[in-house]
Design an enzyme around this catalytic site. Structure first.
Site, PDB file in Angstrom:
ATOM      1  N   MET A  30      45.357  38.369  36.512  1.00  0.00           N
ATOM      2  CA  MET A  30      44.461  37.921  36.507  1.00  0.00           C
ATOM      3  C   MET A  30      43.598  38.544  35.301  1.00  0.00           C
ATOM      4  O   MET A  30      42.181  37.846  34.781  1.00  0.00           O
ATOM      5  CB  MET A  30      43.748  37.219  37.016  1.00  0.00           C
ATOM      6  CG  MET A  30      44.802  36.439  38.269  1.00  0.00           C
ATOM      7  SD  MET A  30      43.593  35.083  39.202  1.00  0.00           S
ATOM      8  CE  MET A  30      42.021  35.736  39.650  1.00  0.00           C
ATOM      9  N   HIS A  34      42.705  47.285  36.201  1.00  0.00           N
ATOM     10  CA  HIS A  34      42.193  48.675  36.102  1.00  0.00           C
ATOM     11  C   HIS A  34      43.933  49.382  36.736  1.00  0.00           C
ATOM     12  O   HIS A  34      44.457  49.375  36.770  1.00  0.00           O
ATOM     13  CB  HIS A  34      40.807  48.181  37.404  1.00  0.00           C
ATOM     14  CG  HIS A  34      41.697  47.425  38.713  1.00  0.00           C
ATOM     15  ND1 HIS A  34      42.586  48.085  39.376  1.00  0.00           N
ATOM     16  CD2 HIS A  34      41.034  46.395  39.227  1.00  0.00           C
ATOM     17  CE1 HIS A  34      42.543  47.127  40.152  1.00  0.00           C
ATOM     18  NE2 HIS A  34      42.075  45.700  40.456  1.00  0.00           N
ATOM     19  N   HIS A  37      46.454  47.779  39.361  1.00  0.00           N
ATOM     20  CA  HIS A  37      47.378  46.843  38.232  1.00  0.00           C
ATOM     21  C   HIS A  37      47.923  47.855  37.537  1.00  0.00           C
ATOM     22  O   HIS A  37      48.976  47.849  37.600  1.00  0.00           O
ATOM     23  CB  HIS A  37      46.477  46.222  37.213  1.00  0.00           C
ATOM     24  CG  HIS A  37      45.131  45.571  36.938  1.00  0.00           C
ATOM     25  ND1 HIS A  37      43.669  45.018  37.394  1.00  0.00           N
ATOM     26  CD2 HIS A  37      46.009  43.765  38.137  1.00  0.00           C
ATOM     27  CE1 HIS A  37      43.832  44.094  37.885  1.00  0.00           C
ATOM     28  NE2 HIS A  37      44.681  43.734  38.321  1.00  0.00           N
ATOM     29  N   ASP A 150      45.626  42.882  48.650  1.00  0.00           N
ATOM     30  CA  ASP A 150      45.666  41.226  48.866  1.00  0.00           C
ATOM     31  C   ASP A 150      47.127  40.997  49.523  1.00  0.00           C
ATOM     32  O   ASP A 150      47.915  40.728  49.377  1.00  0.00           O
ATOM     33  CB  ASP A 150      45.993  40.511  47.273  1.00  0.00           C
ATOM     34  CG  ASP A 150      44.792  40.618  45.803  1.00  0.00           C
ATOM     35  OD1 ASP A 150      43.689  40.961  46.718  1.00  0.00           O
ATOM     36  OD2 ASP A 150      44.741  41.717  45.669  1.00  0.00           O
ATOM     37  N   LEU A 184      40.254  49.211  44.204  1.00  0.00           N
ATOM     38  CA  LEU A 184      39.779  49.693  43.347  1.00  0.00           C
ATOM     39  C   LEU A 184      39.904  47.182  42.629  1.00  0.00           C
ATOM     40  O   LEU A 184      40.985  47.003  43.533  1.00  0.00           O
ATOM     41  CB  LEU A 184      40.619  49.850  41.810  1.00  0.00           C
ATOM     42  CG  LEU A 184      40.740  51.615  41.795  1.00  0.00           C
ATOM     43  CD1 LEU A 184      41.907  51.716  41.152  1.00  0.00           C
ATOM     44  CD2 LEU A 184      38.963  51.730  41.236  1.00  0.00           C
ATOM     45  N   ARG A 187      36.542  42.722  40.542  1.00  0.00           N
ATOM     46  CA  ARG A 187      35.509  41.919  40.922  1.00  0.00           C
ATOM     47  C   ARG A 187      34.259  42.612  41.730  1.00  0.00           C
ATOM     48  O   ARG A 187      32.936  42.211  40.943  1.00  0.00           O
ATOM     49  CB  ARG A 187      36.106  41.045  42.701  1.00  0.00           C
ATOM     50  CG  ARG A 187      36.350  39.623  41.984  1.00  0.00           C
ATOM     51  CD  ARG A 187      36.347  38.838  43.222  1.00  0.00           C
ATOM     52  NE  ARG A 187      36.333  37.093  43.003  1.00  0.00           N
ATOM     53  CZ  ARG A 187      38.090  37.003  42.592  1.00  0.00           C
ATOM     54  NH1 ARG A 187      38.839  37.893  43.605  1.00  0.00           N
ATOM     55  NH2 ARG A 187      38.158  35.741  42.714  1.00  0.00           N
TER      56      ARG A 187
HETATM   57  P1  AMP Z   1      44.693  40.505  39.973  1.00  0.00           P
HETATM   58  O1  AMP Z   1      44.737  40.502  38.823  1.00  0.00           O
HETATM   59  O2  AMP Z   1      44.006  40.962  41.468  1.00  0.00           O
HETATM   60  O3  AMP Z   1      45.029  38.643  39.974  1.00  0.00           O
HETATM   61  O4  AMP Z   1      45.344  41.535  40.609  1.00  0.00           O
HETATM   62  C1  AMP Z   1      46.704  41.582  40.796  1.00  0.00           C
HETATM   63  C2  AMP Z   1      47.674  42.238  41.704  1.00  0.00           C
HETATM   64  O5  AMP Z   1      47.060  43.749  41.312  1.00  0.00           O
HETATM   65  C3  AMP Z   1      48.109  41.900  42.843  1.00  0.00           C
HETATM   66  O6  AMP Z   1      49.675  41.622  43.262  1.00  0.00           O
HETATM   67  C4  AMP Z   1      46.833  42.528  44.135  1.00  0.00           C
HETATM   68  O7  AMP Z   1      47.028  42.686  44.842  1.00  0.00           O
HETATM   69  C5  AMP Z   1      47.008  43.890  42.779  1.00  0.00           C
HETATM   70  N1  AMP Z   1      45.807  45.060  42.687  1.00  0.00           N
HETATM   71  C6  AMP Z   1      44.990  44.659  42.378  1.00  0.00           C
HETATM   72  N2  AMP Z   1      43.681  45.705  43.531  1.00  0.00           N
HETATM   73  C7  AMP Z   1      44.647  46.336  43.256  1.00  0.00           C
HETATM   74  C8  AMP Z   1      44.390  47.742  43.990  1.00  0.00           C
HETATM   75  N3  AMP Z   1      42.978  48.131  44.132  1.00  0.00           N
HETATM   76  N4  AMP Z   1      45.426  48.676  44.525  1.00  0.00           N
HETATM   77  C9  AMP Z   1      46.780  48.083  44.453  1.00  0.00           C
HETATM   78  N5  AMP Z   1      47.121  46.922  43.752  1.00  0.00           N
HETATM   79  C10 AMP Z   1      45.930  45.922  43.567  1.00  0.00           C
END
Ligand code: AMP
Length: 283
Positions: A30, A34, A37, A150, A184, A187
């Site tokens: 999304m 960081h 990702h 997640d 990380l 949010r």
């Molecule tokens: P998001 O942009 O928050 O939807 O996350 C995109 C992907 O990055 C999802 O598969 C998350 O689980 C993964 N992700 C987000 N934060 C982390 C983190 N700190 N460590 C590993 N993967 C992450």
């Protein structure tokens, strides 16, 4: 790195990538990227010839009183980060490309999406299952990467792929953390300095509970102590701290099989989640 915003351009770009007979690894996000990702992107590069990433803030996984409108958006710096990590193609669709018939749920997450965050955020995992199924239909990756950060989402995606018999391998990547242990998260940008300092109680409480459980402590008092630590650090409310079966998320009274310790709690206006693997000591 090529950036595409509509289905026609995506189709042409994917055909060009596939022309060499190589494989495609996919990293859906999304945005507000960081190092968490980027760990997914790095693992994607190890697993396939080409890496495709997406940035889409999915409206159907946000509840009516959640942070959809204030969710951080910064596509140009995100694109630079992805390009620098060797991503070949960025799929950055508008809402109509994902939901041509309007933002509706057409994939259900099932039982694994009903508990924990699914109970706290009704419909959230149906929105996740719907958007991931749609993105997989569009990108048709050989492998897709998701963060253990997640953890319940990872299980929901694995279940969705099994249910639909999709030919994609799902790979989970361990949670990337700041030096003080906080996972990380995009949010984390919402946190004030004071909240950010207090937030380290979350990984600390989980780490202490994991150590106690692995040392033979009973679940109920251990989880209650963790809830208490979070409340004293300023989290309000603490939605849950739970010990669950690592595959089914069934509640556990004792650490008698591979398990996951999962927590969600609000600090100020920001809801944070975290989790740790826990396993019984070998006999
Ligand atoms: P998001 O942009 O928050 O939807 O996350 C995109 C992907 O990055 C999802 O598969 C998350 O689980 C993964 N992700 C987000 N934060 C982390 C983190 N700190 N460590 C590993 N993967 C992450």
């Amino acid at each position: 790195m090529q950036i595409v915003r509509d289905m026609e351009a995506l189709g042409a770009a994917l055909a060009a990538l596939r022309a060499d007979g190589g494989t495609i690894a996919f990293v859906p996000t999304m945005g507000a990227l960081h190092a968490g990702h980027m760990a997914l992107v790095a693992e994607a590069r190890r697993r396939a010839t080409h890496v495709v990433a997406s940035i889409f803030v999915n409206p159907t996984q946000f509840g009516p009183n959640e942070d959809l409108s204030r969710y951080p958006r910064r596509e140009s710096s995100d694109a630079q980060m992805l390009d620098a990590e060797g991503v070949a193609l960025l799929w950055a669709p508008d809402v109509a490309s994902i939901y041509p018939n309007g933002a509706e749920i057409n994939v259900r997450a099932g039982a694994v999406g009903d508990v924990l965050d699914g109970a706290a955020r009704p419909g959230h995992f149906d929105g996740v299952a719907t958007v991931v199924a749609r993105l997989f239909d569009q990108v048709r990756p050989d492998v897709a990467l998701f963060g253990e950060k997640d953890y319940q989402q990872l299980l929901v995606v694995r279940q969705m792929v099994r249910d639909r018999a999709l030919p994609v391998e799902i790979v989970g990547v361990p949670t990337q953390r700041d030096a003080d242990g906080l996972a990380l998260s995009s949010r984390n940008l919402y946190l004030t300095e004071g909240e950010r300092a207090a937030a380290r109680a979350l990984p600390r409480a989980l780490g202490e509970a994991a150590a106690a459980l692995q040392g033979g402590a009973e679940a109920a008092p251990t989880l209650a102590a963790a809830v208490d630590k979070l409340a004293r650090a300023g989290f309000d409310p603490v939605d849950y701290v739970e010990l669950r079966d690592a595959e089914t998320l069934a509640p556990l009274d004792r650490l008698d099989r591979p398990a996951r310790l999962l927590a969600a709690a609000r600090i100020g206006t920001t809801r944070l989640i975290d989790n740790l693997p826990v396993a019984p000591a070998p006999a």
